[in-house]
Design a protein around this motif. Structure first.
Motif, PDB file in Angstrom:
ATOM      1  N   PHE A 107       0.833  -1.200   0.000  1.00  9.04           N
ATOM      2  CA  PHE A 107       0.000   0.000   0.000  1.00  9.04           C
ATOM      3  C   PHE A 107       0.869   1.253   0.000  1.00  9.04           C
ATOM      4  O   PHE A 107       0.531   2.258  -0.635  1.00  9.04           O
ATOM      5  N   ASP A 108       1.992   1.191   0.713  1.00  8.54           N
ATOM      6  CA  ASP A 108       2.923   2.319   0.745  1.00  8.54           C
ATOM      7  C   ASP A 108       3.492   2.550  -0.655  1.00  8.54           C
ATOM      8  O   ASP A 108       3.469   3.672  -1.185  1.00  8.54           O
ATOM      9  N   GLU A 109       3.973   1.477  -1.288  1.00  7.27           N
ATOM     10  CA  GLU A 109       4.552   1.600  -2.636  1.00  7.27           C
ATOM     11  C   GLU A 109       3.539   2.141  -3.638  1.00  7.27           C
ATOM     12  O   GLU A 109       3.888   2.836  -4.581  1.00  7.27           O
ATOM     13  N   GLU A 110       2.272   1.817  -3.420  1.00 10.12           N
ATOM     14  CA  GLU A 110       1.227   2.266  -4.345  1.00 10.12           C
ATOM     15  C   GLU A 110       0.653   3.627  -3.949  1.00 10.12           C
ATOM     16  O   GLU A 110      -0.318   4.097  -4.558  1.00 10.12           O
ATOM     17  N   GLY A 111       1.226   4.233  -2.918  1.00 13.05           N
ATOM     18  CA  GLY A 111       0.727   5.538  -2.459  1.00 13.05           C
ATOM     19  C   GLY A 111      -0.698   5.452  -1.937  1.00 13.05           C
ATOM     20  O   GLY A 111      -1.497   6.375  -2.107  1.00 13.05           O
ATOM     21  N   ALA A 112      -1.012   4.338  -1.279  1.00 16.25           N
ATOM     22  CA  ALA A 112      -2.405   4.105  -0.873  1.00 16.25           C
ATOM     23  C   ALA A 112      -2.519   3.707   0.601  1.00 16.25           C
ATOM     24  O   ALA A 112      -3.449   2.987   0.976  1.00 16.25           O
ATOM     25  N   LEU A 113      -1.593   4.184   1.423  1.00 18.57           N
ATOM     26  CA  LEU A 113      -1.650   3.799   2.839  1.00 18.57           C
ATOM     27  C   LEU A 113      -2.991   4.177   3.467  1.00 18.57           C
ATOM     28  O   LEU A 113      -3.455   3.516   4.392  1.00 18.57           O
ATOM     29  N   ASP A 114      -3.596   5.228   2.937  1.00 16.63           N
ATOM     30  CA  ASP A 114      -4.892   5.652   3.494  1.00 16.63           C
ATOM     31  C   ASP A 114      -6.020   4.667   3.178  1.00 16.63           C
ATOM     32  O   ASP A 114      -7.113   4.791   3.712  1.00 16.63           O
ATOM     33  N   ARG A 115      -5.732   3.673   2.311  1.00 17.91           N
ATOM     34  CA  ARG A 115      -6.786   2.694   1.991  1.00 17.91           C
ATOM     35  C   ARG A 115      -6.511   1.323   2.623  1.00 17.91           C
ATOM     36  O   ARG A 115      -7.280   0.384   2.436  1.00 17.91           O
ATOM     37  N   LEU A 116      -5.402   1.232   3.358  1.00 16.68           N
ATOM     38  CA  LEU A 116      -5.080  -0.066   3.975  1.00 16.68           C
ATOM     39  C   LEU A 116      -6.176  -0.497   4.943  1.00 16.68           C
ATOM     40  O   LEU A 116      -6.553  -1.663   5.001  1.00 16.68           O
ATOM     41  N   GLU A 117      -6.693   0.453   5.682  1.00 17.15           N
ATOM     42  CA  GLU A 117      -7.698   0.103   6.696  1.00 17.15           C
ATOM     43  C   GLU A 117      -8.967  -0.482   6.062  1.00 17.15           C
ATOM     44  O   GLU A 117      -9.550  -1.435   6.578  1.00 17.15           O
TER      45      GLU A 117
END
Ligand code: DOR
Ligand code: ZN
Length: 355
Positions: free
Chosen positions: A285-295
């Motif tokens: 998710f970090d690599e994809e710039g999507a940490l905000d969607r991990l939850e």
């Protein structure tokens, strides 16, 4: 979800694992500790030897799991029943109404590890599926044909065309999870049928493509079923997982096999990813710039699909060098070892202890 900028720390609602193999006997306790350290609940696969095909067997397996938890661990195993030819719909109804079964698992016979007792003809279990549709019990599917004439890399796609699409038409009210998807065809099919259909995605299928199995030699540690596919499929899975779409959620398919079993002439399928599962997803998710969607992927979409409450606790991930050990000791009297996914690699995220 709380995210500071740049993200050094990520606090999310506690996740669940919607697909895990905890096994039994002398390896259960150690394997379970890796899952229960982070996940609040897990859908426990029933492909033991013999498989879990009765309410009593599921209850006693659940007891063995609960009594193997380390003291203070707060973890709920969600049990599944293994569908086999001739299983009575009464077993399904009883296990569901008693709150023992959360779902039923469909393995096409001989499609994967411990599936020889699986279903040989999907049409023949139609009354079981009708029962499940009526009581609104989810069906979990290992989506691969077992036809040896079908190329192993095509077995998921062919299953969707030959079996899954007709099954959904026959049972439009049935909730179905296509487990551990590995292809862009599966991503598209799930998106097109979202609502009643959802999919789990494993960490390994987000990290590796099929080359991993052959890097400099035969690498049994990366052999699992369904096998990892071409790079374009991995990229489609990463896009799906990090999309935030409700039809995709976390299911590790962590599947431990001892070192010896993996290294034998006919090595077992399965990747043991539990010790760093959330960290492994966080990396993607970090690599994809999507940490905000991990939850959403890890902690919200799964329970929403299953109709279960969201966990109340939170867990914290810290951006920190996390070197994954080369082996995971089972500490049993046989002194067996597992090789964890990412063995020897450095991950960038680490679960904060005493969450
Ligand atoms: O790789 C796999 N291992 N895929 C499965 O479907 C089963 C699992 C296991 O039980 O080892
Ligand atoms: Zn599995």
């Amino acid at each position: 979800m709380a995210l500071n900028s740049p993200a050094q720390k990520l606090i999310i609602r506690q996740p669940d694992d919607w697909h895990v193999h905890l096994r039994d006997g002398s390896i259960l306790e150690a394997v379970l500790s890796a899952t229960s350290r982070v996940f609040g609940r897990a859908i426990v696969m029933p492909n033991l030897q013999p498989p879990i095909t009765s309410v009593e067997a599921a209850k006693s397996y659940r007891e063995r799991i609960l009594s193997s938890l380390s003291s203070g661990a707060d973890f709920t195993p969600l049990m599944t029943v293994f569908l086999k030819d001739g299983l009575s719909p009464d077993v399904i109804k009883q296990g569901w109404h008693e709150g023992v079964f959360t779902a039923a698992k469909l393995y096409p016979a001989h499609s994967t590890t411990n599936s020889s007792d699986g279903v040989s003809d999907l049409i023949a279990i139609d009354s079981l599926l009708e029962t499940m549709e009526n009581i609104d019990m989810p069906l979990l599917i290992h989506g691969e044909v077992n036809d040896p004439h079908v190329d192993i890399f095509d077995r998921e796609e062919v299953f969707i065309e030959r079996h899954l699409a007709p099954l959904l038409s026959r049972h439009p009210g049935l909730r179905v999870v296509l487990e551990h998807i590995t292809t862009e065809q599966a991503v598209q099919f799930v998106e097109a049928n979202a609502g009643k259909l959802a999919a789990t995605i494993t960490p390994h299928h987000l990290h590796i493509n099929r080359n991993a199995m052959f890097l400099g030699g035969i690498r049994s540690d990366f052999y699992c079923l369904p096998v990892a596919k071409r790079e374009r499929h991995r990229l489609a899975l990463r896009k799906a997982a990090t999309s935030g779409k409700k039809c995709f959620f976390l299911g590790t398919d962590s599947a431990p096999h001892t070192r010896a079993a993996k290294e034998s002439a006919c090595g077992c399928a399965g990747i043991f990813n539990a010790p760093n599962a959330l960290e492994s997803y966080a990396e993607v998710f970090d690599e994809e710039g999507a940490l905000d969607r991990l939850e959403a992927f890890a902690s919200v979409n799964g329970p929403s699909f299953y109709g279960l409450p969201l966990n109340k606790k939170t867990v914290t991930l810290i951006r920190q060098t996390n070197i994954v050990p080369l082996v995971f000791e089972l500490l049993n009297k046989e002194n067996e070892k597992l090789v964890p996914f990412h063995a020897g690699e450095t991950l960038q995220w680490k679960l904060e202890e005493n969450n």
